[in-house]
Write a protein that holds these residues in place. Sequence first.
Motif, PDB file in Angstrom:
ATOM      1  N   SER A 186      38.597   4.123 -71.426  1.00 45.33           N
ATOM      2  CA  SER A 186      38.336   5.460 -71.990  1.00 45.33           C
ATOM      3  C   SER A 186      36.907   5.650 -72.487  1.00 45.33           C
ATOM      4  CB  SER A 186      39.324   5.738 -73.129  1.00 45.33           C
ATOM      5  OG  SER A 186      40.660   5.597 -72.692  1.00 45.33           O
ATOM      6  N   SER A 187      35.951   5.016 -71.834  1.00 41.99           N
ATOM      7  CA  SER A 187      34.520   5.164 -72.187  1.00 41.99           C
ATOM      8  C   SER A 187      34.217   4.766 -73.630  1.00 41.99           C
ATOM      9  CB  SER A 187      34.048   6.607 -71.941  1.00 41.99           C
ATOM     10  OG  SER A 187      34.189   6.974 -70.598  1.00 41.99           O
ATOM     11  N   GLN A 188      35.004   3.853 -74.190  1.00 40.90           N
ATOM     12  CA  GLN A 188      34.754   3.427 -75.571  1.00 40.90           C
ATOM     13  C   GLN A 188      33.359   2.823 -75.738  1.00 40.90           C
ATOM     14  OE1 GLN A 188      37.939   1.180 -77.634  1.00 40.90           O
ATOM     15  NE2 GLN A 188      39.217   1.650 -75.865  1.00 40.90           N
ATOM     16  N   LEU A 189      32.860   2.172 -74.703  1.00 39.29           N
ATOM     17  CA  LEU A 189      31.539   1.550 -74.793  1.00 39.29           C
ATOM     18  C   LEU A 189      30.441   2.391 -74.147  1.00 39.29           C
ATOM     19  CD1 LEU A 189      32.438  -2.201 -74.098  1.00 39.29           C
ATOM     20  CD2 LEU A 189      32.431  -0.944 -76.264  1.00 39.29           C
ATOM     21  N   GLY A 190      30.795   3.625 -73.738  1.00 43.54           N
ATOM     22  CA  GLY A 190      29.804   4.526 -73.168  1.00 43.54           C
ATOM     23  C   GLY A 190      30.171   4.992 -71.778  1.00 43.54           C
ATOM     24  N   GLU A 191      29.449   6.021 -71.309  1.00 44.92           N
ATOM     25  CA  GLU A 191      29.633   6.507 -69.945  1.00 44.92           C
ATOM     26  C   GLU A 191      28.964   5.540 -68.964  1.00 44.92           C
ATOM     27  OE1 GLU A 191      31.395   8.897 -68.765  1.00 44.92           O
ATOM     28  OE2 GLU A 191      31.930  10.049 -70.549  1.00 44.92           O
ATOM     29  N   THR A 206      34.081 -15.044 -75.679  1.00 46.11           N
ATOM     30  CA  THR A 206      34.763 -13.749 -75.690  1.00 46.11           C
ATOM     31  C   THR A 206      33.805 -12.695 -75.150  1.00 46.11           C
ATOM     32  OG1 THR A 206      36.106 -14.352 -77.615  1.00 46.11           O
ATOM     33  CG2 THR A 206      35.921 -12.011 -77.107  1.00 46.11           C
ATOM     34  N   PHE A 207      34.239 -12.047 -74.077  1.00 45.48           N
ATOM     35  CA  PHE A 207      33.412 -11.058 -73.406  1.00 45.48           C
ATOM     36  C   PHE A 207      34.068  -9.680 -73.486  1.00 45.48           C
ATOM     37  CE2 PHE A 207      32.165 -14.779 -70.495  1.00 45.48           C
ATOM     38  CZ  PHE A 207      31.038 -15.072 -71.251  1.00 45.48           C
ATOM     39  N   ARG A 208      33.283  -8.649 -73.156  1.00 49.58           N
ATOM     40  CA  ARG A 208      33.793  -7.280 -73.127  1.00 49.58           C
ATOM     41  C   ARG A 208      33.653  -6.708 -71.717  1.00 49.58           C
ATOM     42  NH1 ARG A 208      30.851  -3.961 -77.665  1.00 49.58           N
ATOM     43  NH2 ARG A 208      29.035  -4.879 -76.657  1.00 49.58           N
ATOM     44  N   LEU A 209      34.633  -5.900 -71.333  1.00 49.42           N
ATOM     45  CA  LEU A 209      34.635  -5.232 -70.031  1.00 49.42           C
ATOM     46  C   LEU A 209      34.831  -3.737 -70.266  1.00 49.42           C
ATOM     47  CD1 LEU A 209      36.659  -6.412 -66.891  1.00 49.42           C
ATOM     48  CD2 LEU A 209      36.078  -4.033 -67.320  1.00 49.42           C
ATOM     49  N   ALA A 210      33.863  -2.936 -69.845  1.00 51.79           N
ATOM     50  CA  ALA A 210      33.887  -1.492 -70.078  1.00 51.79           C
ATOM     51  C   ALA A 210      34.430  -0.743 -68.870  1.00 51.79           C
ATOM     52  CB  ALA A 210      32.473  -0.994 -70.393  1.00 51.79           C
ATOM     53  N   ASP A 211      35.246   0.269 -69.125  1.00 52.16           N
ATOM     54  CA  ASP A 211      35.766   1.129 -68.068  1.00 52.16           C
ATOM     55  C   ASP A 211      35.814   2.565 -68.585  1.00 52.16           C
ATOM     56  OD1 ASP A 211      37.595   2.449 -66.085  1.00 52.16           O
ATOM     57  OD2 ASP A 211      37.842   0.395 -65.365  1.00 52.16           O
ATOM     58  N   THR A 212      35.566   3.517 -67.701  1.00 51.47           N
ATOM     59  CA  THR A 212      35.546   4.933 -68.065  1.00 51.47           C
ATOM     60  C   THR A 212      36.949   5.515 -68.220  1.00 51.47           C
ATOM     61  OG1 THR A 212      33.530   5.174 -66.759  1.00 51.47           O
ATOM     62  CG2 THR A 212      34.640   7.192 -67.385  1.00 51.47           C
ATOM     63  N   GLN A 215      23.335  -1.359 -70.094  1.00 50.09           N
ATOM     64  CA  GLN A 215      23.660  -2.396 -71.072  1.00 50.09           C
ATOM     65  C   GLN A 215      24.118  -3.688 -70.398  1.00 50.09           C
ATOM     66  OE1 GLN A 215      25.641  -1.099 -74.827  1.00 50.09           O
ATOM     67  NE2 GLN A 215      25.858   0.857 -73.772  1.00 50.09           N
ATOM     68  N   VAL A 216      24.808  -3.559 -69.281  1.00 50.07           N
ATOM     69  CA  VAL A 216      25.222  -4.740 -68.525  1.00 50.07           C
ATOM     70  C   VAL A 216      24.000  -5.453 -67.952  1.00 50.07           C
ATOM     71  CG1 VAL A 216      26.483  -5.535 -66.471  1.00 50.07           C
ATOM     72  CG2 VAL A 216      27.538  -3.881 -68.017  1.00 50.07           C
ATOM     73  N   GLN A 217      23.024  -4.695 -67.474  1.00 49.87           N
ATOM     74  CA  GLN A 217      21.792  -5.314 -66.983  1.00 49.87           C
ATOM     75  C   GLN A 217      21.115  -6.146 -68.070  1.00 49.87           C
ATOM     76  OE1 GLN A 217      19.688  -1.773 -65.457  1.00 49.87           O
ATOM     77  NE2 GLN A 217      19.647  -2.762 -63.461  1.00 49.87           N
ATOM     78  N   LEU A 218      21.172  -5.664 -69.300  1.00 49.77           N
ATOM     79  CA  LEU A 218      20.528  -6.352 -70.419  1.00 49.77           C
ATOM     80  C   LEU A 218      21.379  -7.485 -70.993  1.00 49.77           C
ATOM     81  CD1 LEU A 218      19.125  -3.228 -72.293  1.00 49.77           C
ATOM     82  CD2 LEU A 218      17.786  -4.944 -71.068  1.00 49.77           C
ATOM     83  N   ALA A 253      24.051  21.567 -56.664  1.00 52.93           N
ATOM     84  CA  ALA A 253      24.509  20.301 -57.253  1.00 52.93           C
ATOM     85  C   ALA A 253      24.114  20.220 -58.720  1.00 52.93           C
ATOM     86  CB  ALA A 253      23.920  19.119 -56.490  1.00 52.93           C
ATOM     87  N   THR A 254      25.085  19.836 -59.559  1.00 53.44           N
ATOM     88  CA  THR A 254      24.839  19.692 -60.993  1.00 53.44           C
ATOM     89  C   THR A 254      25.251  18.295 -61.437  1.00 53.44           C
ATOM     90  OG1 THR A 254      25.348  22.052 -61.289  1.00 53.44           O
ATOM     91  CG2 THR A 254      25.296  20.675 -63.277  1.00 53.44           C
ATOM     92  N   PRO A 255      24.302  17.350 -61.516  1.00 54.26           N
ATOM     93  CA  PRO A 255      24.647  15.996 -61.962  1.00 54.26           C
ATOM     94  C   PRO A 255      25.005  16.002 -63.447  1.00 54.26           C
ATOM     95  CG  PRO A 255      22.506  16.071 -60.848  1.00 54.26           C
ATOM     96  CD  PRO A 255      22.889  17.474 -61.158  1.00 54.26           C
ATOM     97  N   MET A 256      26.087  15.310 -63.791  1.00 52.81           N
ATOM     98  CA  MET A 256      26.450  15.174 -65.203  1.00 52.81           C
ATOM     99  C   MET A 256      27.427  14.020 -65.369  1.00 52.81           C
ATOM    100  SD  MET A 256      29.131  18.278 -66.136  1.00 52.81           S
ATOM    101  CE  MET A 256      27.935  19.556 -65.821  1.00 52.81           C
ATOM    102  N   PRO A 257      27.502  13.428 -66.577  1.00 55.27           N
ATOM    103  CA  PRO A 257      28.461  12.351 -66.831  1.00 55.27           C
ATOM    104  C   PRO A 257      29.895  12.837 -66.636  1.00 55.27           C
ATOM    105  CG  PRO A 257      26.807  12.426 -68.563  1.00 55.27           C
ATOM    106  CD  PRO A 257      26.634  13.665 -67.736  1.00 55.27           C
ATOM    107  N   TYR A 258      30.748  11.929 -66.213  1.00 53.24           N
ATOM    108  CA  TYR A 258      32.154  12.238 -65.950  1.00 53.24           C
ATOM    109  C   TYR A 258      32.838  12.862 -67.171  1.00 53.24           C
ATOM    110  CZ  TYR A 258      37.061  11.168 -64.703  1.00 53.24           C
ATOM    111  OH  TYR A 258      38.407  11.231 -64.438  1.00 53.24           O
ATOM    112  N   GLY A 259      32.518  12.350 -68.351  1.00 54.18           N
ATOM    113  CA  GLY A 259      33.175  12.823 -69.567  1.00 54.18           C
ATOM    114  C   GLY A 259      32.841  14.253 -69.949  1.00 54.18           C
ATOM    115  N   ASP A 260      31.803  14.820 -69.338  1.00 52.46           N
ATOM    116  CA  ASP A 260      31.388  16.190 -69.671  1.00 52.46           C
ATOM    117  C   ASP A 260      31.976  17.245 -68.725  1.00 52.46           C
ATOM    118  OD1 ASP A 260      29.854  15.029 -71.636  1.00 52.46           O
ATOM    119  OD2 ASP A 260      27.968  15.187 -70.530  1.00 52.46           O
TER     120      ASP A 260
END
Length: 354
Positions: A96-101, A57-63, A108-111, A216-223
């Motif tokens: 909906s970013s349940q597992l993060g931005e 059982t695996f997890r797939l994250a989406d924003t 986390q995927v790299q790890l 330019a102002t870098p920021m996470p999509y959710g912000d």
Amino acid sequence: MTGAVATVVLASMMLAGCGSAGNSKPSSGGASSAGGAGSQPAAGTAAKPEDKKPSLTFRLADTHPPDYPTVMGDKKFAELVSQKTNGRIKIDVYPSSQLGEEKAVVEQVQLGAIEFTRVSSGAVADFNKPMGVFSLPYIFDSEEHEWKFLNSADGNKLLDGMSGSKLIGLAYYDSGARHFYSRKPVKSVADIKGQKIRVIQNKINIDLVESLGASATPMPYGDVFSALQTGVIDAAENNWPSFDTSNHYSVAKNMILDGHQRVPELLMMSKAAFDKLSDEDKKIVKQAALDSVQYQRDEWKKFEKKSEEKIRAAGVTITEVKDVKPWQDAVKPAIDKYRAEFKDVLEAIDKARK
């Protein structure tokens, strides 16, 4: 890695071992119909393949939200993997970013703490430099040109090259064209100058916006919504569906259809998790990803049309760009800065144009 991210990763690993994500619930549909761990056949009934407890059982994250086209593609992918393995492999999709931005999720995927994710190729550029080429402005003339390249041997070479970054590129998903939208009126490239604009967190996007004379102002999509609402930023840029589902159009009432980028989405897997699969399952996962692409693209087209109609009906001022050359001329310094770094890929993209 920061202490905060390390804590999140540790918690994710613990949750992954339990086969769930705490109070977060995966999106319904797709693989979730493939007989979860608690499924039991009725008494006296022979167990069907889909009734069996999955061995993986695996997890797939989406924003994005559950009905967004990328999430629909995620679900189709999960469904195909379940079907092709007779329920042995189950992939739960967390929208909906349940597992993060995106940036935190890629780490986390790299790890191997999260096995799969769907992210913008722009967000992957800091982890895999070649993917930064898609952030360059006006390298594609049209949707047809873009997909001719993505489906070519050169496009597949970029996906295969992600393994050196502890990521497995499985497939490209559609994300349409990106446009600027603002709290202030924007009728031409000159109106972008001086505005504070949110960008994806990579250097190329920063250079692109600054080449237009903006900040330019870098920021996470959710912000972004709250930043637009409070005036921390004046503007942002994205495609029609994201402008819609993020509700940015309610606070940024001006959009100019400059089409400065076509940045494909990436469906990818942790190399650590991928390497643990059998050769047969590796082939199944890769093929299921490719088989989900056309479905995702079809869903994209339908959703994009619906979003555009909704935004226009909401009274947002939409400005068409009849002559894109002033925009191309303005961003040329950003392209020239990276031309040598992406020389081979840019030549392949140019070849696809012909």
